[in-house]
Design an enzyme around this catalytic site. Structure first.
Site, PDB file in Angstrom:
ATOM      1  N   SER A   1       5.287 -12.087  -0.254  1.00 39.31           N
ATOM      2  CA  SER A   1       5.941 -10.998  -0.890  1.00 39.31           C
ATOM      3  C   SER A   1       4.814 -10.610  -2.069  1.00 39.31           C
ATOM      4  O   SER A   1       3.738 -10.499  -1.956  1.00 39.31           O
ATOM      5  CB  SER A   1       7.224 -11.162  -1.665  1.00 39.31           C
ATOM      6  OG  SER A   1       7.531 -10.076  -1.990  1.00 39.31           O
TER       7      SER A   1
ATOM      8  N   TYR B   1       4.926   0.534  -1.699  1.00 33.65           N
ATOM      9  CA  TYR B   1       4.721  -0.784  -1.816  1.00 33.65           C
ATOM     10  C   TYR B   1       5.539  -1.367  -2.246  1.00 33.65           C
ATOM     11  O   TYR B   1       6.212  -2.336  -1.419  1.00 33.65           O
ATOM     12  CB  TYR B   1       3.372  -0.854  -2.463  1.00 33.65           C
ATOM     13  CG  TYR B   1       2.797  -2.315  -2.266  1.00 33.65           C
ATOM     14  CD1 TYR B   1       2.486  -2.869  -1.262  1.00 33.65           C
ATOM     15  CD2 TYR B   1       2.749  -3.144  -3.357  1.00 33.65           C
ATOM     16  CE1 TYR B   1       1.842  -4.332  -0.944  1.00 33.65           C
ATOM     17  CE2 TYR B   1       2.131  -4.550  -3.443  1.00 33.65           C
ATOM     18  CZ  TYR B   1       1.804  -5.026  -2.268  1.00 33.65           C
ATOM     19  OH  TYR B   1       1.168  -6.287  -2.069  1.00 33.65           O
TER      20      TYR B   1
ATOM     21  N   LYS C   1       8.084  -4.300  -0.075  1.00 38.13           N
ATOM     22  CA  LYS C   1       8.238  -5.751  -0.332  1.00 38.13           C
ATOM     23  C   LYS C   1       9.713  -6.065  -0.628  1.00 38.13           C
ATOM     24  O   LYS C   1      10.142  -7.079  -0.307  1.00 38.13           O
ATOM     25  CB  LYS C   1       7.410  -6.034  -1.499  1.00 38.13           C
ATOM     26  CG  LYS C   1       5.917  -6.205  -1.031  1.00 38.13           C
ATOM     27  CD  LYS C   1       5.569  -6.959  -0.063  1.00 38.13           C
ATOM     28  CE  LYS C   1       4.050  -7.176   0.255  1.00 38.13           C
ATOM     29  NZ  LYS C   1       3.800  -8.192   1.120  1.00 38.13           N
TER      30      LYS C   1
END
Length: 286
Positions: free
Chosen positions: A140, A154, A158
């Site tokens: 991650s 982004y 994650k």
């Protein structure tokens, strides 16, 4: 840590193995005598020490292609006979303000970071279930601790990866399979040099300028080798954690964010509790 009964060589399946953290993980596993299936969009065996060639299988793989992922996993199992450790490391980064993202750009961020890991996890699970053993490691990011200006999409990818992985960990545990989420901080990889960026909107100019001032001093990142050393300790553990933070910055930030959230929840406790008052089901409800 690893017990004396688990010292036999193990077989790894690592995505995004051609560079950055993925390459460091591959090299570390090979150096300790394990076998590695190294998969990436572009990868060749010549990129690695020839001493390890008999324990290395390189596969060209686009993790966003579900059929190709399943085929690659089948090839890996046929070649080495089993899989023990699966590292979903392949990832990309897109920077930009949320309003600036096109649909294609937003979907692209999720295709690799979420769906690539999902397809790989699905592909390896039948083999790990049959063995009733194995360890899936999801790489991650510090970005999963919270959303920040210009890295929101982004972070979203994650966050999604971690939510999926938490459920996977509970489902896989029934079959003796372990799942861990690794949250790295800054390492000297090409994540930033290869990232995609949105088309800037003029309205966000002042915010961008402020962010540039904050980043003016640059960052002091670490060698990927240190992350690989931590990963080895993780997979050697008889009781690996669901989450592992990598780096002092990430460690401190995780606690700061957790405390901030707890303080906010506590400040709004009365409103939260007042929103719940169980009553009998309405007439006709099922």
């Amino acid at each position: 840590m690893r017990t004396s009964s688990s010292t036999a060589p193990r077989t790894w399946f690592i995505t995004g193995a051609s560079r950055g953290l993925g390459r460091a993980f591959t090299v570390a596993a090979l150096e300790r005598g394990d076998r590695v299936v190294a998969a990436a969009r572009t990868i060749v065996a010549d990129d690695f020490d020839e001493r390890h060639r008999d324990r290395l299988l390189t596969l060209t793989l686009d993790v966003t292609d579900r059929a190709a992922v399943f085929a690659a996993v089948a090839t890996a199992v046929e070649h080495f006979g089993r899989l023990d450790i699966v590292v979903n490391n392949a990832g990309t980064m897109s920077m930009g303000m949320i309003e600036e993202f096109t649909e294609a750009e937003a979907r692209s961020q999720f295709e690799v970071n979420l769906f690539g890991a999902l397809w790989t996890s699905q592909a390896v699970l039948p083999h790990l279930r049959a063995q009733r053993a194995g360890h899936i490691v999801q790489i991650s990011s510090v970005a999963a601790l919270g959303g920040f200006p210009s890295t929101g999409m982004y972070s979203a990818s994650k966050f999604a990866l971690e939510g999926m992985s938490e459920a996977l960990a509970m489902e896989a545990a029934v079959f003796g399979i372990k799942v861990s989420i690794v949250q790295p901080g800054g390492y000297w990889t090409d994540l930033y040099s290869n990232m995609a960026t949105t088309t800037p909107m003029e309205a966000y100019g002042p915010l961008r300028a402020e962010l540039e001032r904050q980043w003016a001093d640059g960052s002091i990142d670490s060698e990927p080798r240190l992350a690989a050393e931590a990963l080895l300790k993780l997979v050697d553990s008889d009781d690996p954690p669901l989450r592992l933070l990598l780096g002092s910055m990430v460690y401190d930030l995780a606690f700061d964010i957790a405390r901030w959230r707890m303080d906010t929840w506590a400040g709004w406790e009365q409103v939260s509790r007042a929103a719940e008052h169980p009553v009998p089901p309405p007439s006709g409800a099922h």
